[in-house]
Motif scaffolding. Structure first.
Motif, short mmCIF file in Angstrom:
data_model
loop_
_atom_site.label_atom_id
_atom_site.label_comp_id
_atom_site.label_asym_id
_atom_site.label_seq_id
_atom_site.Cartn_x
_atom_site.Cartn_y
_atom_site.Cartn_z
N LEU A 43 0.81 -1.21 0.00
CA LEU A 43 0.00 0.00 0.00
C LEU A 43 0.85 1.27 0.00
O LEU A 43 0.38 2.32 -0.45
CB LEU A 43 -0.95 -0.01 1.20
CG LEU A 43 -2.03 -1.11 1.16
CD1 LEU A 43 -2.82 -1.15 2.45
CD2 LEU A 43 -2.96 -0.90 -0.02
N MET A 44 2.07 1.19 0.48
CA MET A 44 2.97 2.33 0.35
C MET A 44 3.22 2.66 -1.12
O MET A 44 3.22 3.83 -1.53
CB MET A 44 4.31 2.05 1.04
CG MET A 44 4.29 2.21 2.54
SD MET A 44 5.93 1.80 3.21
CE MET A 44 5.51 1.57 4.93
N LEU A 45 3.42 1.62 -1.91
CA LEU A 45 3.72 1.81 -3.33
C LEU A 45 2.47 2.15 -4.14
O LEU A 45 2.52 2.98 -5.05
CB LEU A 45 4.37 0.54 -3.90
CG LEU A 45 5.76 0.20 -3.37
CD1 LEU A 45 6.23 -1.14 -3.91
CD2 LEU A 45 6.76 1.29 -3.75
N THR A 46 1.35 1.50 -3.82
CA THR A 46 0.16 1.64 -4.65
C THR A 46 -0.80 2.72 -4.17
O THR A 46 -1.68 3.14 -4.94
CB THR A 46 -0.61 0.30 -4.74
OG1 THR A 46 -0.95 -0.12 -3.41
CG2 THR A 46 0.26 -0.76 -5.40
N PHE A 47 -0.65 3.16 -2.91
CA PHE A 47 -1.56 4.20 -2.41
C PHE A 47 -0.81 5.42 -1.88
O PHE A 47 -1.07 6.54 -2.31
CB PHE A 47 -2.45 3.64 -1.31
CG PHE A 47 -3.50 4.63 -0.86
CD1 PHE A 47 -4.69 4.73 -1.54
CD2 PHE A 47 -3.28 5.47 0.23
CE1 PHE A 47 -5.66 5.66 -1.16
CE2 PHE A 47 -4.23 6.40 0.61
CZ PHE A 47 -5.42 6.49 -0.08
N LEU A 48 0.11 5.21 -0.94
CA LEU A 48 0.79 6.35 -0.32
C LEU A 48 1.56 7.18 -1.34
O LEU A 48 1.47 8.42 -1.34
CB LEU A 48 1.74 5.86 0.77
CG LEU A 48 2.55 6.95 1.49
CD1 LEU A 48 1.64 7.93 2.18
CD2 LEU A 48 3.52 6.33 2.49
N LEU A 49 2.30 6.53 -2.22
CA LEU A 49 3.09 7.27 -3.20
C LEU A 49 2.20 8.06 -4.16
O LEU A 49 2.40 9.28 -4.33
CB LEU A 49 4.00 6.30 -3.97
CG LEU A 49 4.88 6.92 -5.06
CD1 LEU A 49 5.82 7.96 -4.46
CD2 LEU A 49 5.67 5.84 -5.79
N PRO A 50 1.19 7.44 -4.81
CA PRO A 50 0.32 8.23 -5.69
C PRO A 50 -0.41 9.35 -4.96
O PRO A 50 -0.49 10.49 -5.44
CB PRO A 50 -0.67 7.19 -6.23
CG PRO A 50 0.01 5.89 -6.09
CD PRO A 50 0.85 6.01 -4.85
#
Length: 452
Positions: A43-50
């Motif tokens: 979720l860091m890659l797919t949510f937090l970053l975007p």
């Protein structure tokens, strides 16, 4: 001479930590088990970053008190803006109520005295109205609360992580760490708790509403989001690891997991350390509420001034121009909830209110991501101090991933998949509550005659 603003970059970064890092959400996430590590990273890659990238661009391009309401309204009009502002606001008194109902337990931990139903309600109401009182003052006057709460949160997270590692080394690891246990779990309970991780990542846009109190918001906002985001991610993973190696997953309570974790690690239910942690935990709850109230109240007030929320939310203090109408409404709604709480069938009150808050909160964020693309299209010439780089395909992916995750989380937390007794008492009230609040939002649109 114009007075120098007090909100420096370091304070902005601490405010990001105070807003986004939520200590009380650690327990529901830890209850997922070892697969939480996969979900954190995924979720860091797919949510937090975007989300962080999009919030940085929108927050520095469209400064002001409106926050996400302003972004959505500019993109899709006042009807969608009204829905967004309503969902964004109503989550806050629900969240406040969920934190209020755990305060009596913390007081009992500190004093050893059981308060009883009446005493519990008094403590809960005291918590609520102290938060309301704090929110009557500007953010620059409350910096010591935000900064202090940020430091306390980091201290507690490091304490939990460090104690967990110590316990694992001296007593052995509490949960089996196998490849299978680290892979994602897709049972309904685990998937419903994933929404808590998303909640832990939300809040960067609140810092954008602090822009009028910053020295250089166009520079401070992106730096604070990037720096604060990295620090928060590291803290979350460290504290989650500490709990995971020291506490059997089945022993973790969703409502008092932080205190339970400390007590289990120390092997004692009271004492100086436990009392100190309980006290500091209460301070972090005040910090959460103070930081969020300033952003939520400003957004609700701004929407009301533009005719998209009831007029009471537009009331401001004549002395310092703070949105006191929204603050008082927070207190009234949260107070009604905690007074009714003892009569509700679901006695895991923290999770019941927290889950409903999650659903409404996630609904508020859905329009932000397509609004980002729409504003790129209809407002291409405006200066964007921070602009997300990438081609059209990358930007569409950046928008689609968070939206898919939000919708999936709402479904798993609020939709009853069976008719069991557990579902009827735990999930169905969340479903009914969400429907009721959505209907109220639509009635506001009808009453206010918002047509476009």
């Amino acid at each position: 001479m114009k007075p120098k603003k007090k909100f420096k970059l370091f304070s902005v970064i601490l405010s990001v930590i105070c807003v986004v890092f939520v200590a009380e959400a650690a327990a529901p996430v830890a209850a997922i088990g070892n697969s939480q590590y996969f979900w954190w990273l995924f979720l860091m890659l797919t949510f937090l970053l975007p989300y962080g990238l999009i919030a940085s661009e929108l927050g520095t391009t469209y400064e002001g008190e409106g926050g996400i309401y302003d972004w959505v309204t500019k993109a899709f009009g006042h009807r969608m803006g009204a829905r967004t502002s309503w969902y964004y606001w109503i989550n806050f008194p629900l969240w406040m109520a969920s934190l209020a109902v755990i305060c009596p337990g913390l007081v009992t931990t500190m004093t050893g005295q059981t308060l009883g139903t009446f005493g519990d309600i008094v403590v809960e109401l005291l918590f609520i109205w102290l938060v309301v009182l704090i929110s009557f003052f500007p953010i620059s006057d409350s910096l010591w609360i935000l900064n202090g709460a940020a430091f306390v949160k980091v201290f507690l997270a490091l304490l939990v992580g460090g104690l967990g590692i110590y316990v694992a080394v001296t007593r052995g690891v509490a949960n089996d760490y196998t490849l299978g246990s680290l892979l994602p779990s897709f049972d309904l309970k685990s998937l419903s708790f994933i929404s808590v991780i998303l909640f832990n990542f939300l809040g960067f846009e609140v810092v954008c509403t602090f822009a009028p109190d910053m020295e250089n918001p166009k520079k401070q906002i992106p730096l604070a989001i990037v720096s604060g985001g990295l620090v928060i991610a590291a803290i979350y993973i460290f504290s989650a690891f500490g709990i995971g190696v020291a506490i059997p997953t089945a022993d973790i309570s969703t409502s008092s997991g932080l205190i339970d974790s400390i007590q289990l690690m120390l092997g004692q239910t009271d004492g100086l350390v436990v009392t100190l942690v309980a006290f500091l935990f209460i301070l972090t709850l005040f910090g959460n509420m103070a930081s969020w109230s300033l952003g939520v109240n400003n957004t609700a007030c701004y929407a009301a001034k533009h005719g998209d929320m009831p007029a009471v939310f537009a009331i401001k203090s004549a002395k310092n121009d703070m949105p006191t109408g929204a603050a008082i409404m927070n207190g009234l709604v949260a107070s009604v909830i905690v007074v009714m709480a003892p009569f509700l069938p679901n006695q895991d009150l923290f999770w019941a209110f927290f889950a409903l808050n999650l659903v409404m909160f996630l609904f508020a964020y859905l329009p932000i991501f397509p609004a980002f693309l729409k504003l790129r299209k209809i407002d291409p010439d405006i200066e964007r101090p921070f602009k997300v780089a990438g081609g059209k395909g990358f930007l569409y992916l950046l928008v689609a991933l968070p939206m898919i995750l939000i919708i999936t989380s709402i479904v798993f937390i609020a939709v009853p998949f069976n008719l069991s007794a557990e579902t009827m008492t735990q999930v169905l009230p969340i479903t009914i509550g969400a429907i009721v609040f959505i209907v109220i939002g639509e009635l506001i649109i009808v009453v206010k005659k918002i047509t476009k």
